[in-house]
Motif scaffolding. Sequence first.
Motif, short mmCIF file in Angstrom:
data_model
loop_
_atom_site.label_atom_id
_atom_site.label_comp_id
_atom_site.label_asym_id
_atom_site.label_seq_id
_atom_site.Cartn_x
_atom_site.Cartn_y
_atom_site.Cartn_z
N ASP A 1 -6.39 -1.22 -5.65
CA ASP A 1 -5.74 -0.74 -6.88
C ASP A 1 -4.32 -0.27 -6.59
O ASP A 1 -3.41 -0.51 -7.38
CB ASP A 1 -6.55 0.40 -7.51
N LEU A 2 -4.12 0.40 -5.45
CA LEU A 2 -2.78 0.86 -5.06
C LEU A 2 -1.84 -0.32 -4.83
O LEU A 2 -0.68 -0.29 -5.23
CB LEU A 2 -2.85 1.73 -3.81
N MET A 3 -2.36 -1.36 -4.21
CA MET A 3 -1.53 -2.55 -3.98
C MET A 3 -1.20 -3.22 -5.31
O MET A 3 -0.09 -3.73 -5.50
CB MET A 3 -2.22 -3.50 -3.01
N HIS A 4 -2.12 -3.21 -6.26
CA HIS A 4 -1.85 -3.77 -7.58
C HIS A 4 -0.77 -2.95 -8.30
O HIS A 4 0.15 -3.52 -8.91
CB HIS A 4 -3.13 -3.80 -8.42
N LYS B 1 -11.82 1.31 -0.20
CA LYS B 1 -11.29 -0.05 -0.17
C LYS B 1 -10.85 -0.47 -1.57
O LYS B 1 -9.80 -1.09 -1.74
CB LYS B 1 -12.35 -1.01 0.36
N GLU B 2 -11.63 -0.13 -2.58
CA GLU B 2 -11.29 -0.46 -3.97
C GLU B 2 -10.00 0.25 -4.39
O GLU B 2 -9.13 -0.35 -5.02
CB GLU B 2 -12.43 -0.09 -4.91
N ALA B 3 -9.87 1.51 -4.03
CA ALA B 3 -8.67 2.26 -4.38
C ALA B 3 -7.44 1.67 -3.69
O ALA B 3 -6.36 1.61 -4.27
CB ALA B 3 -8.82 3.74 -4.03
N LYS B 4 -7.60 1.21 -2.44
CA LYS B 4 -6.49 0.58 -1.73
C LYS B 4 -6.04 -0.68 -2.46
O LYS B 4 -4.84 -0.94 -2.59
CB LYS B 4 -6.88 0.25 -0.29
N PHE C 1 0.83 -1.20 0.00
CA PHE C 1 0.00 0.00 0.00
C PHE C 1 0.87 1.26 0.00
O PHE C 1 0.64 2.19 -0.77
CB PHE C 1 -0.94 -0.01 1.20
N LEU C 2 1.92 1.27 0.84
CA LEU C 2 2.82 2.43 0.89
C LEU C 2 3.50 2.66 -0.46
O LEU C 2 3.61 3.80 -0.93
CB LEU C 2 3.89 2.23 1.97
#
Length: 114
Positions: free
Chosen positions: A54-57, A49-52, A33-34
């Motif tokens: 996407d950030l991990m992807h 939650k969806e954006a998180k 996530f960072l």
Amino acid sequence: MDQKTIDERWEDLLGQLQSLVGKRPADLNAVLFLIGVQELGKGPKRFSKEAKQDLMHIAVCRVLSQSGYYTFDGYDKDGWPKWLLEKPIPPGDLLKQENFLKEHVIQYFQSLLV
């Protein structure tokens, strides 16, 4: 990489991140996530939650791009980075996949310090 085990290098990284961000990341997902926030480049803010996810992807694609698994493909209309899968990710059980990602995350942070 040096002779330290993946677990030792991972613990070292978590300690360094704790010094940088003031809180020790709980797990691999928190570190991803960072990285995703860093790669998005829009600064810290609240994410759905969806954006998180996407950030991990984004983070997974970015760290695996170091080994040619993904290539950067520009930005979408909202300014989010897009990636193309170039070769299949090696199969493995959950622990093997986690260690594979951890090694790439460690390399990612090492490349920032060079």
